[in-house]
Structures are given as structure tokens and as C-alpha cells.
Design a protein around this motif. Structure first.
Motif, PDB file in Angstrom:
ATOM      1  N   VAL A  55       0.606  -1.171   0.227  1.00 52.33           N
ATOM      2  CA  VAL A  55      -0.010   0.043  -0.275  1.00 52.33           C
ATOM      3  C   VAL A  55       0.895   1.213   0.174  1.00 52.33           C
ATOM      4  O   VAL A  55       0.370   2.328  -0.548  1.00 52.33           O
ATOM      5  N   LEU A  56       1.780   0.931   0.541  1.00 53.93           N
ATOM      6  CA  LEU A  56       2.698   2.603   0.956  1.00 53.93           C
ATOM      7  C   LEU A  56       2.870   2.440  -0.515  1.00 53.93           C
ATOM      8  O   LEU A  56       3.451   4.132  -0.865  1.00 53.93           O
ATOM      9  N   ASP A  57       4.267   1.079  -1.156  1.00 54.77           N
ATOM     10  CA  ASP A  57       4.617   1.508  -2.526  1.00 54.77           C
ATOM     11  C   ASP A  57       2.941   2.649  -3.448  1.00 54.77           C
ATOM     12  O   ASP A  57       3.785   3.136  -4.351  1.00 54.77           O
ATOM     13  N   ALA A  58       2.254   1.948  -3.746  1.00 52.06           N
ATOM     14  CA  ALA A  58       0.758   2.034  -3.929  1.00 52.06           C
ATOM     15  C   ALA A  58       0.777   3.611  -4.176  1.00 52.06           C
ATOM     16  O   ALA A  58       0.458   4.479  -5.086  1.00 52.06           O
ATOM     17  N   PRO A  81      -4.197   7.343   1.560  1.00 52.15           N
ATOM     18  CA  PRO A  81      -4.205   6.175   0.926  1.00 52.15           C
ATOM     19  C   PRO A  81      -5.219   5.538   0.796  1.00 52.15           C
ATOM     20  O   PRO A  81      -5.015   4.065   0.385  1.00 52.15           O
ATOM     21  N   ALA A  82      -6.565   5.758   1.076  1.00 51.65           N
ATOM     22  CA  ALA A  82      -7.666   4.941   0.085  1.00 51.65           C
ATOM     23  C   ALA A  82      -7.568   4.921  -0.839  1.00 51.65           C
ATOM     24  O   ALA A  82      -7.984   3.664  -1.607  1.00 51.65           O
ATOM     25  N   ASP A  83      -7.190   5.906  -1.981  1.00 51.39           N
ATOM     26  CA  ASP A  83      -7.003   5.648  -3.420  1.00 51.39           C
ATOM     27  C   ASP A  83      -6.163   5.053  -3.331  1.00 51.39           C
ATOM     28  O   ASP A  83      -5.972   3.822  -4.635  1.00 51.39           O
ATOM     29  N   ALA A  84      -4.862   4.574  -2.622  1.00 45.70           N
ATOM     30  CA  ALA A  84      -3.600   3.677  -3.234  1.00 45.70           C
ATOM     31  C   ALA A  84      -3.862   2.023  -2.706  1.00 45.70           C
ATOM     32  O   ALA A  84      -4.386   1.019  -3.204  1.00 45.70           O
ATOM     33  N   VAL A  85      -5.150   1.945  -2.028  1.00 45.37           N
ATOM     34  CA  VAL A  85      -5.547   0.256  -1.739  1.00 45.37           C
ATOM     35  C   VAL A  85      -6.186   0.165  -2.908  1.00 45.37           C
ATOM     36  O   VAL A  85      -6.431  -0.810  -3.140  1.00 45.37           O
ATOM     37  N   ASN A  86      -6.918   0.845  -3.584  1.00 44.21           N
ATOM     38  CA  ASN A  86      -7.771   1.188  -4.859  1.00 44.21           C
ATOM     39  C   ASN A  86      -6.824   0.216  -5.459  1.00 44.21           C
ATOM     40  O   ASN A  86      -6.771  -0.345  -6.815  1.00 44.21           O
ATOM     41  N   VAL A  87      -5.270   0.483  -5.697  1.00 45.65           N
ATOM     42  CA  VAL A  87      -4.419   0.613  -6.896  1.00 45.65           C
ATOM     43  C   VAL A  87      -4.505  -0.811  -6.752  1.00 45.65           C
ATOM     44  O   VAL A  87      -4.033  -1.965  -7.343  1.00 45.65           O
ATOM     45  N   LEU A  89      -6.076  -2.702  -4.316  1.00 51.06           N
ATOM     46  CA  LEU A  89      -7.024  -3.935  -5.423  1.00 51.06           C
ATOM     47  C   LEU A  89      -6.675  -4.026  -6.477  1.00 51.06           C
ATOM     48  O   LEU A  89      -8.085  -5.230  -7.174  1.00 51.06           O
ATOM     49  N   ARG A  90      -6.773  -3.364  -7.773  1.00 49.67           N
ATOM     50  CA  ARG A  90      -7.453  -3.383  -9.029  1.00 49.67           C
ATOM     51  C   ARG A  90      -6.286  -4.129  -9.059  1.00 49.67           C
ATOM     52  O   ARG A  90      -6.671  -5.144 -10.274  1.00 49.67           O
ATOM     53  N   ALA A  91      -5.109  -3.780  -9.003  1.00 52.99           N
ATOM     54  CA  ALA A  91      -3.306  -5.240  -9.357  1.00 52.99           C
ATOM     55  C   ALA A  91      -3.861  -6.411  -9.136  1.00 52.99           C
ATOM     56  O   ALA A  91      -3.438  -6.897  -9.643  1.00 52.99           O
ATOM     57  N   LYS A 100     -19.229  -4.243  -2.264  1.00 57.11           N
ATOM     58  CA  LYS A 100     -18.668  -5.534  -2.096  1.00 57.11           C
ATOM     59  C   LYS A 100     -17.267  -6.458  -0.985  1.00 57.11           C
ATOM     60  O   LYS A 100     -17.306  -7.522  -1.046  1.00 57.11           O
ATOM     61  N   LEU A 101     -16.808  -5.421  -1.100  1.00 57.61           N
ATOM     62  CA  LEU A 101     -16.144  -5.393   0.531  1.00 57.61           C
ATOM     63  C   LEU A 101     -16.231  -6.169   1.418  1.00 57.61           C
ATOM     64  O   LEU A 101     -15.202  -6.666   2.276  1.00 57.61           O
ATOM     65  N   VAL A 102     -17.424  -5.154   2.092  1.00 56.17           N
ATOM     66  CA  VAL A 102     -18.061  -4.945   3.252  1.00 56.17           C
ATOM     67  C   VAL A 102     -19.053  -6.191   2.875  1.00 56.17           C
ATOM     68  O   VAL A 102     -20.081  -4.677   3.073  1.00 56.17           O
TER      69      VAL A 102
END
Length: 370
Positions: A55-58, A81-87, A89-91, A100-102
Motif C-alpha cells: 500500500v505504501l508503494d502504491a 491512502p484510500a486511493d492507494a488501497v484501490n490501486v 485492489l485493482r492490481a 462488495k468489500l464489506v
């Protein structure tokens, strides 16, 4: 292997402390300094769990500017950081839709009554007829940036794990609304929920407070304010890596001075936009460790090891114990500030949300744990 990682991390921390001042003056164009970026990456490589580092790298790949070096307007536009989580997830080919996640938690946007007018809010409701316990939730962002959308992961996860309705509110932010506007809104929101919970399947007799970072501070401060105002005592208080004091020279501030996604300079920037005088730093609403904490409900504190605010949590735990308030604190290794809402991709976040849910349930049903 763990000992080897620890020794390397210690060496990097020593280097980080030595170079903090140099890095703080680098890259005046708003871009993160090369020294601080290199130290942050090296530290994360040996200290962060693999999924946390992803996530940090994203996030780094989204090329955010250093918030402490830019305007508030620009800071509010930076990748989160929420944007990074989505990166991530898409990867992984996973969905990014929160529903869908929750699964099993629905949300709707509405307004609640704050101290100076209506405030945007989001209500998360579990499946079932209810009535459900209610958690009043305050997002992070240093009282300056972010909103309920950025912190959707944490609020939605609490609703799922605690089987409770969560009311996440966008309180007024600085610098447009200086201290103590957000604190006034926090108390007003708690009062509104007590008065209106039954209208959205909530149990007005079972209302807790929760928040992350700046919002963790608001949750504890709201409990104090509710006590002083003679309002119903919250069932529980959940404070996730809360701001609990105003010194920037604690052990964890020095150790994680150049950490990502929160560093020492950012906190100074946040507080500078929030306050109007040095005296406000001593206010017990900001410096919770100096507040009268007696008579508060049980408190749960969640911390991250790689976080400047880790020592704040420890100091708050001590202050609560000295005030005879029941308190539990867990500090999660290998993760950073903001990890709590990343349960979709970070294992420690899943564990922390489960723990938070268990603690909230115990607050709503204390006899079940006896």
C-alpha cells in the motif's frame, strides 16, 4: 530473521533521526525531499509487513506532494491512502466497491445537526431488523483534510464487526473553522444521535464514540464533554491512533519523524492551521492526557508501530489508568498510521477491526463478558 530485521531497522532509525532536520529543509517545491523519501522507503522495507508495504508503494506511485509544504487547498486534492488501497485492489483483480468489500452493510448519506448548522454524514447499517447499537464516528485528517469518504473503510468495518449502526460525520475543519469548532461539532453530533437514533433503527440507549487519528482525539474529548454536559454516558470509546498530546518530541515522533503516510512535520502543519495561539496547545481537548478523565466509559486504544502517534496512545492509556478508567490498548507491529481502514488488503487491519468490534460489543453488552 526477526532479530536481523530489528537490527537493520535500528540502524536506519538512528540515521533517520540524524537526518531529520536536513530532510525537513529539502525540496521546497512541494515534492517530498529525496533524503526523507529514501529513509522512509528503507525503513518501510525492513519494518513494514509485506501487505502494508504494498500500500505504501502504491501511494508513492500516485506521486503525492508533501502536505507540510503545500497549501491547504492543494493538500485536500492529494492522493490518499484510500486511493492507494484501490490501486492494490485493482492490481489483484479485486473489486473496489465498498459494498462488495464489506457485504452486509448498507450506507446512505444524510445530514446531522452540528454546533453551527447541518453537517454532511453517512449512516452505515448492518442487515437485520434492529434496533442496533450506534457508533458515532469521527474521521481523521488532522482536523484539516479528508472526509467520511476517505475513511469509509474504517467506519464500514466497524459497522460490520460490531454489528452496529455507524454515523460518520464531516465535522467543520480548519483553517476555515479554527479550534474548537470540530470539538463543538463532535459533542453536537453525539447529542443529535442520542435524540434521533430510533429514527434510523438505532438503540438510543446503546451509543458509543469512535474515531481515527484526529477523530480518535474527538471521540475521547466528546466523552469528556458529554460527561460535563450531563448527557448519557457513552457505552464505549474506541480511539484509533489518537492525537492525545501536543509535544512533537515523544519517542515515537522521533523514531518515526520521516514516516509515511504521516510524519512529524505534517502534524506540525496540521496544528498550525488548527490553532490561533500557543496557549491552545495546552487545552485539555487537544492535550487529552491533561484532561479530567475520571468517570469515562471503558476505552479501547489501537496503535500502529510505525506511527508518530504511537506514544500518544501509550500516554493516553497511562492517563486513563491513573483516572481509574478501564482501558485496553493494542499496538500492531509492521503497520503504519492509516492502516486501520485497509482491511481489504492488510491483514493487521482485519485483525484490528475484529478487535475493535469485539471491544465495542463488550461495551454494548457488558454482562455478556462477565
Amino acid at each position: 530473521m526477526q532479530a536481523h530485521r530489528t537490527s537493520i531497522a535500528g540502524a536506519i532509525l538512528t540515521l533517520a533521526a540524524a537526518l531529520t532536520l536536513t530532510a525537513a529543509h529539502a525540496a521546497q517545491d512541494g515534492q517530498p525531499g529525496k533524503v526523507s523519501t529514501a529513509i522512509a522507503k528503507a525503513t518501510a522495507a525492513v519494518r513494514a509487513d509485506k501487505d502494508m508495504k504494498a500500500v505504501l508503494d502504491a501511494h508513492a506511485g500516485l506521486k503525492p506532494k508533501a502536505i507540510e509544504k503545500i497549501s491547504v487547498e492543494d493538500a485536500r486534492k492529494q492522493p490518499t491512502p484510500a486511493d492507494a488501497v484501490n490501486v492494490v485492489l485493482r492490481a489483484k483483480g479485486m473489486p473496489t466497491e465498498p459494498e462488495k468489500l464489506v457485504p452486509g452493510v448498507q450506507s446512505r448519506d444524510t445530514t446531522v445537526k452540528g454546533a453551527a448548522g447541518d453537517l454532511p454524514a453517512r449512516i452505515y447499517t448492518p442487515e437485520g431488523a434492529g434496533p442496533f447499537p450506534v457508533v458515532v464516528y469521527f474521521h481523521g485528517g488532522g482536523w484539516v483534510i479528508a472526509d467520511k469518504q476517505v475513511y469509509d473503510g474504517g467506519a464500514r468495518g466497524i459497522a460490520k464487526q460490531a454489528n452496529a449502526i455507524v454515523v460518520s460525520v464531516d465535522y467543520r475543519q480548519a483553517p476555515e473553522n479554527k479550534f474548537p469548532a470540530a470539538w463543538d461539532d463532535a459533542l453536537a453530533t453525539y447529542k443529535w444521535v442520542l435524540e434521533n437514533a430510533a429514527s434510523f433503527k438505532g438503540d438510543p440507549k446503546q451509543v458509543a464514540l469512535a474515531g481515527e487519528s484526529a477523530g480518535g482525539n474527538l471521540a475521547v474529548a466528546a466523552a469528556v464533554a458529554a460527561r460535563d454536559a450531563g448527557l448519557q454516558k457513552p457505552a464505549h470509546v474506541l480511539a484509533v491512533y489518537p492525537v492525545a498530546q501536543t509535544s512533537l518530541n515523544t519517542e515515537s515522533y522521533i523514531e518515526n519523524a520521516l514516516a509515511k503516510p504521516l510524519n512529524r512535520a505534517m502534524v506540525k502543519w496540521f496544528v498550525g492551521h488548527l490553532t490561533t495561539s500557543e496557549d491552545q496547545l495546552k487545552d485539555p481537548r487537544l492535550s487529552l492526557v491533561d484532561a479530567n478523565l475520571q468517570g469515562l466509559p471503558p476505552v479501547t486504544i489501537i496503535n500502529a508501530r510505525l506511527d508518530p502517534l504511537r506514544s500518544d496512545g501509550a500516554k493516553l492509556e497511562d492517563a486513563l489508568k491513573n483516572a481509574n478508567v478501564p482501558v485496553e490498548r493494542r499496538s500492531y507491529e509492521g503497520v503504519t498510521h492509516e492502516f486501520f481502514g485497509m482491511a481489504a488488503v492488510v491483514q493487521k487491519a482485519k485483525e484490528a477491526q475484529q478487535y475493535a468490534g469485539e471491544r465495542l460489543k463488550a461495551g454494548f453488552n457488558p454482562r455478556a463478558t462477565q
